[in-house]
Design an enzyme around this catalytic site. Structure first.
Site, short mmCIF file in Angstrom:
data_model
loop_
_atom_site.label_atom_id
_atom_site.label_comp_id
_atom_site.label_asym_id
_atom_site.label_seq_id
_atom_site.Cartn_x
_atom_site.Cartn_y
_atom_site.Cartn_z
N TYR A 1 -13.08 -3.76 -2.11
CA TYR A 1 -14.27 -3.31 -2.82
C TYR A 1 -15.29 -4.42 -3.03
O TYR A 1 -16.38 -4.39 -2.47
CB TYR A 1 -13.96 -2.61 -4.15
CG TYR A 1 -15.21 -2.00 -4.76
CD1 TYR A 1 -15.79 -0.88 -4.18
CD2 TYR A 1 -15.84 -2.57 -5.87
CE1 TYR A 1 -16.96 -0.34 -4.69
CE2 TYR A 1 -16.99 -2.04 -6.38
CZ TYR A 1 -17.56 -0.93 -5.79
OH TYR A 1 -18.71 -0.40 -6.30
N ILE B 1 5.65 -4.81 9.93
CA ILE B 1 5.79 -4.35 8.54
C ILE B 1 5.39 -2.89 8.59
O ILE B 1 4.23 -2.55 8.81
CB ILE B 1 4.95 -5.18 7.58
CG1 ILE B 1 5.50 -6.62 7.55
CG2 ILE B 1 4.97 -4.57 6.17
CD1 ILE B 1 4.71 -7.58 6.66
N ARG C 1 -8.98 -0.34 5.15
CA ARG C 1 -8.77 0.06 3.76
C ARG C 1 -9.54 -0.83 2.79
O ARG C 1 -9.90 -0.38 1.70
CB ARG C 1 -7.28 0.03 3.41
CG ARG C 1 -6.46 1.10 4.10
CD ARG C 1 -5.06 1.22 3.51
NE ARG C 1 -5.07 2.01 2.28
CZ ARG C 1 -4.38 3.15 2.11
NH1 ARG C 1 -3.63 3.62 3.09
NH2 ARG C 1 -4.42 3.79 0.97
N TYR D 1 -2.50 -10.31 4.56
CA TYR D 1 -2.49 -8.91 4.97
C TYR D 1 -3.92 -8.50 5.31
O TYR D 1 -4.78 -8.42 4.43
CB TYR D 1 -1.92 -8.05 3.85
CG TYR D 1 -1.84 -6.56 4.13
CD1 TYR D 1 -2.00 -6.03 5.41
CD2 TYR D 1 -1.57 -5.68 3.10
CE1 TYR D 1 -1.91 -4.68 5.64
CE2 TYR D 1 -1.47 -4.31 3.32
CZ TYR D 1 -1.65 -3.81 4.60
OH TYR D 1 -1.57 -2.46 4.83
N LYS E 1 0.08 -10.17 8.40
CA LYS E 1 0.28 -8.78 8.79
C LYS E 1 -1.05 -8.28 9.34
O LYS E 1 -2.01 -8.14 8.59
CB LYS E 1 0.73 -7.93 7.60
CG LYS E 1 0.86 -6.45 7.91
CD LYS E 1 1.21 -5.63 6.67
CE LYS E 1 1.26 -4.15 7.00
NZ LYS E 1 1.54 -3.31 5.79
N THR F 1 0.83 -1.20 0.00
CA THR F 1 0.00 0.00 0.00
C THR F 1 0.86 1.25 0.00
O THR F 1 0.61 2.20 -0.76
CB THR F 1 -0.90 0.01 1.25
OG1 THR F 1 -1.65 -1.19 1.31
CG2 THR F 1 -1.84 1.20 1.23
#
Length: 296
Positions: free
Chosen positions: A109, A206, A140, A135, A164, A46
């Site tokens: 999305y 991370i 997000r 992740y 993560k 990202t």
């Protein structure tokens, strides 16, 4: 054996003013990170603006990073997508280019059910032989990997070995640690929660912060794992004002400004991201100087 312990930097992708990837500066940033104790390079995450890279740029950044790092630390390639076949394509190509591991974000999305997540991650992981880090960043993506799902994936897919965790939900991370009984490595995905996640058995972070404070971020983890919990906590608390300012606007807007303030040529952001608001940038510079970061 863990892919890495310590601090892995979610490295920015530098651009020229015309918007093209600045590979020479990417190499300079990689060398800076390794010289200042960073334990792994995470390319095209990202923070690396992967969502606005073409597939060709994305893969060339991975290839370049692997070549530049030259085995000094692990290179972890962000190859996730909300399209399973795209994730398979990027992942298989990254493996060919020599990435040491993959970072796979949850589908965004269109999202997915927990069963959908299992099928998605299983399909992508089975397309490669290198290790996979899940992740989880629901803020997000709008999609949360439940602890039970992460454990099921780790137990049933041989190369899914880590996660993560950027949910921000410490209770969820604690439940994951309890259910997993060590079957999946946990990395903090939030710089303000490194010590809390280490206390739950985490292997490191991370990190966005590591772009501008690589040694301190490495030391935060190293001290904790060496038994110096007080020293680790001191670094965590000292970094909080800087961490907060690095997220006062959507990542990676502030961190890219910060890298530029340090004298690197990280360049502009790609739309729809825009430059940091002047008052936020001014405050960021002050906090960086207070932290001891040299600005030019």
């Amino acid at each position: 054996m863990s892919i890495f312990t310590g601090s892995g930097v979610a490295i920015v992708t530098p651009f020229h003013e015309n918007g093209e990837v600045n590979y020479e500066e990417l190499g300079r940033l990689i060398d800076f990170q390794i010289a200042h104790k960073t334990d792994a390079i995470i390319i095209c995450g990202t923070t690396g603006e992967a969502s606005t890279l073409t597939h060709e740029e994305h893969l060339e950044c991975i290839r370049y990073a692997v070549e530049k790092v030259a085995g000094r630390v692990p290179v972890i390639a962000g190859t996730g997508s909300n399209c399973t076949q795209t994730a398979v394509y990027l992942s298989t190509e990254a493996e060919k280019y020599g990435a040491d591991a993959l970072l796979l974000v949850t589908p965004y999305y269109n999202k997915a059910t927990q069963n959908g997540l299992i099928r998605h991650f299983t399909t992508v992981a089975n397309s490669v032989s290198i290790p996979v880090i899940l992740y989880n960043v629901p803020g997000r993506t709008g999609c949360n990997i439940l602890p039970e799902t992460a454990v099921a994936l780790a137990k049933n897919v041989e190369n899914i070995v880590a996660i993560k965790e950027a949910s921000g939900n410490i209770s969820q991370v604690a439940k994951l640690a309890a259910l997993s009984e060590g079957c999946i490595d946990i990395y903090s995905g939030n710089d303000d929660q490194v010590v809390p996640i280490l206390s739950l058995g985490g292997k490191g972070v991370i990190s966005v912060l590591a772009n501008v404070a690589p040694e301190e971020t490495h030391d935060m983890v190293a001290k904790y794992l060496a038994g110096d919990v007080a020293g680790s906590l001191e670094l965590q608390l000292k970094a909080l004002p800087l961490i907060n300012q690095l997220f006062c606007e959507v990542n990676p807007i502030p961190v890219k400004k910060a890298v530029n303030l340090m004298g690197f040529e990280a360049g502009p952001l790609r739309m729809p991201l825009t430059e940091m608001e002047p008052e936020h940038a001014e405050k960021l510079g002050r906090i960086m100087e207070d932290f001891g970061i040299l600005l030019v």
